[in-house]
Design a protein around this motif. Structure first.
Motif, mmCIF file in Angstrom:
data_model
loop_
_atom_site.group_PDB
_atom_site.id
_atom_site.type_symbol
_atom_site.label_atom_id
_atom_site.label_comp_id
_atom_site.label_asym_id
_atom_site.label_seq_id
_atom_site.Cartn_x
_atom_site.Cartn_y
_atom_site.Cartn_z
ATOM 1 N N MET A 180 16.710 33.736 103.848
ATOM 2 C CA MET A 180 16.667 32.322 104.188
ATOM 3 C C MET A 180 17.778 31.602 103.436
ATOM 4 N N LYS A 181 18.570 30.844 104.154
ATOM 5 C CA LYS A 181 19.680 30.105 103.549
ATOM 6 C C LYS A 181 19.209 28.689 103.216
ATOM 7 N N THR A 182 19.440 28.280 101.977
ATOM 8 C CA THR A 182 18.965 26.979 101.516
ATOM 9 C C THR A 182 20.119 26.118 101.023
ATOM 10 N N ALA A 183 19.931 24.805 101.120
ATOM 11 C CA ALA A 183 20.893 23.838 100.583
ATOM 12 C C ALA A 183 20.149 22.837 99.712
ATOM 13 N N LEU A 184 20.658 22.599 98.507
ATOM 14 C CA LEU A 184 20.065 21.668 97.549
ATOM 15 C C LEU A 184 21.008 20.487 97.400
ATOM 16 N N ILE A 185 20.506 19.270 97.595
ATOM 17 C CA ILE A 185 21.358 18.092 97.468
ATOM 18 C C ILE A 185 21.025 17.373 96.159
ATOM 19 N N GLN A 186 21.985 17.416 95.235
ATOM 20 C CA GLN A 186 21.836 16.759 93.934
ATOM 21 C C GLN A 186 22.645 15.470 93.965
ATOM 22 N N SER A 187 21.966 14.339 93.744
ATOM 23 C CA SER A 187 22.642 13.063 93.945
ATOM 24 C C SER A 187 22.011 11.980 93.095
ATOM 25 N N SER A 188 22.718 10.871 92.969
ATOM 26 C CA SER A 188 22.126 9.656 92.437
ATOM 27 C C SER A 188 21.364 8.974 93.576
ATOM 28 N N LEU A 189 20.569 7.944 93.246
ATOM 29 C CA LEU A 189 19.754 7.271 94.254
ATOM 30 C C LEU A 189 19.922 5.764 94.153
ATOM 31 N N TYR A 190 19.859 5.093 95.296
ATOM 32 C CA TYR A 190 19.842 3.634 95.322
ATOM 33 C C TYR A 190 18.431 3.162 94.974
ATOM 34 N N TRP A 191 18.323 2.250 94.014
ATOM 35 C CA TRP A 191 17.018 1.844 93.508
ATOM 36 C C TRP A 191 16.240 1.032 94.550
ATOM 37 N N GLU A 192 15.082 1.543 94.900
ATOM 38 C CA GLU A 192 14.155 0.863 95.814
ATOM 39 C C GLU A 192 14.852 0.379 97.082
ATOM 40 N N ASN A 193 15.699 1.250 97.647
ATOM 41 C CA ASN A 193 16.446 0.885 98.861
ATOM 42 C C ASN A 193 16.402 2.054 99.852
ATOM 43 N N PRO A 194 15.290 2.196 100.567
ATOM 44 C CA PRO A 194 15.143 3.334 101.479
ATOM 45 C C PRO A 194 16.252 3.443 102.512
ATOM 46 N N LYS A 195 16.678 2.319 103.082
ATOM 47 C CA LYS A 195 17.709 2.382 104.113
ATOM 48 C C LYS A 195 19.013 2.940 103.571
ATOM 49 N N ALA A 196 19.435 2.457 102.400
ATOM 50 C CA ALA A 196 20.686 2.941 101.805
ATOM 51 C C ALA A 196 20.585 4.426 101.472
ATOM 52 N N ASN A 197 19.437 4.857 100.972
ATOM 53 C CA ASN A 197 19.263 6.276 100.648
ATOM 54 C C ASN A 197 19.234 7.142 101.902
ATOM 55 N N ARG A 198 18.579 6.659 102.968
ATOM 56 C CA ARG A 198 18.588 7.417 104.217
ATOM 57 C C ARG A 198 20.009 7.571 104.742
ATOM 58 N N ASN A 199 20.771 6.497 104.708
ATOM 59 C CA ASN A 199 22.160 6.565 105.183
ATOM 60 C C ASN A 199 22.970 7.550 104.366
ATOM 61 N N TYR A 200 22.766 7.512 103.053
ATOM 62 C CA TYR A 200 23.493 8.418 102.162
ATOM 63 C C TYR A 200 23.155 9.880 102.470
ATOM 64 N N PHE A 201 21.861 10.185 102.543
ATOM 65 C CA PHE A 201 21.469 11.573 102.750
ATOM 66 C C PHE A 201 21.796 12.060 104.166
ATOM 67 N N GLU A 202 21.747 11.164 105.121
ATOM 68 C CA GLU A 202 22.141 11.580 106.474
ATOM 69 C C GLU A 202 23.600 11.997 106.512
ATOM 70 N N GLU A 203 24.437 11.247 105.825
ATOM 71 C CA GLU A 203 25.856 11.601 105.750
ATOM 72 C C GLU A 203 26.047 12.961 105.075
ATOM 73 N N LYS A 204 25.317 13.184 103.980
ATOM 74 C CA LYS A 204 25.429 14.464 103.271
ATOM 75 C C LYS A 204 24.922 15.625 104.124
ATOM 76 N N ILE A 205 23.794 15.413 104.783
ATOM 77 C CA ILE A 205 23.197 16.488 105.584
ATOM 78 C C ILE A 205 24.082 16.832 106.768
ATOM 79 N N LYS A 206 24.619 15.827 107.430
ATOM 80 C CA LYS A 206 25.486 16.094 108.585
ATOM 81 C C LYS A 206 26.812 16.722 108.176
ATOM 82 N N ALA A 207 27.183 16.586 106.900
ATOM 83 C CA ALA A 207 28.432 17.187 106.405
ATOM 84 C C ALA A 207 28.258 18.654 106.036
ATOM 85 N N ILE A 208 27.029 19.148 106.006
ATOM 86 C CA ILE A 208 26.800 20.560 105.701
ATOM 87 C C ILE A 208 27.393 21.404 106.821
ATOM 88 N N ASP A 209 28.369 22.218 106.468
ATOM 89 C CA ASP A 209 29.087 22.971 107.510
ATOM 90 C C ASP A 209 28.623 24.418 107.608
#
Length: 256
Positions: free
Chosen positions: A1-30
């Motif tokens: 099983m191939k796994t990817a771990l995303i280590q990052s900082s987080l936007y404080w109490e800002n779900p939308k900003a964090n979703r946008n950030y992680f979506e960009e990271k996830i879609k960049a996984i090649d």
């Protein structure tokens, strides 16, 4: 099983900003990965004001995770604040590529930060079946309590998502290795980096440890995506050869 771990900082109490950030990271996984692991409370940071960020299981973040998992054809897991029946939970969700969801509510709430005053403790240990892997889901402070994570189910992978502060990072490193060795399983630990709005600093050290305590991904402090390929065959061969799990003590955990 191939796994990817995303280590990052987080936007404080800002779900939308964090979703946008992680979506960009996830879609960049090649690379084609089977499982992506995000940190604890990845939409908000480790907040003790759950009412500011809480969502439901039909809310924006869970819906977003389902869409993203289907689009990327991968499972995604991480914890967020969920409100249910007038209670708040630190809940790790495991979203399958199909959109199906299983979840685990953090059992050991972090009393030092007052987590037990605002969140409700989970009561059930959860083992997810995915791609012929048995995966045990845990959250941060659970790592300090080996009785609860004890491998009575012959699971193959133990996952910890965390907001583990830099000041106690040596414990994080030591305990992740201990859980892997004693349970003869892979352990994935994903921790955040950066500083939160309470002034706590986080140094990452996300890692993958194999069933003998060797690093498949070594801990570092920088923002990054880490990849690891896990071998079920190697686990089974090693367990059969060494037989350590056959000598486990037999006992039951009382609910309470």
């Amino acid at each position: 099983m191939k796994t990817a771990l995303i280590q990052s900082s987080l936007y404080w109490e800002n779900p939308k900003a964090n979703r946008n950030y992680f979506e960009e990271k996830i879609k960049a996984i090649d690379e084609n990965v089977d499982l992506i692991v995000l940190p604890e409370m990845f939409t908000s940071g480790f907040t003790m004001s759950p009412g500011n960020v809480a969502e439901t299981m039909q809310g924006e973040t869970v819906t977003w995770l389902k869409v993203l998992a289907k689009a990327q054809n991968t499972a995604i897991t991480g914890s967020l604040v969920i409100e249910e029946n007038n209670n708040f939970y630190n809940r790790i969700v495991f979203v399958f590529p199909s959109g199906e969801i299983q979840f685990y509510d953090k059992k050991h709430l972090f009393t030092l930060a007052g987590e037990d005053k605002v969140y409700t403790s989970g009561t059930q240990k959860i083992i997810v079946d995915y791609l012929d892997w048995k995966i045990c889901l845990q959250v941060c402070y659970d790592l300090r309590f080996p009785v609860f994570s004890r491998n009575s189910e012959d699971y193959d992978l133990l996952i910890y998502v965390a907001s583990w502060p830099k000041i106690r990072i040596n414990a994080w490193d030591a305990l992740l290795k201990a859980r892997a060795i004693e349970n003869m399983c892979y352990v994935i630990g994903v921790n955040r980096i950066g500083e939160d709005n309470n002034g706590y600093e986080y140094s990452g050290h996300s890692q993958v440890v194999d069933f003998l305590g060797n690093y498949s991904v070594e801990p570092v402090e920088s923002e990054s995506i880490f990849y690891a390929e896990l071998s079920k065959e190697k686990i089974l061969q090693t367990r059969q050869k060494l037989g350590f799990l056959n000598d486990r003590d037999v006992f039951e955990i009382k609910k309470g």
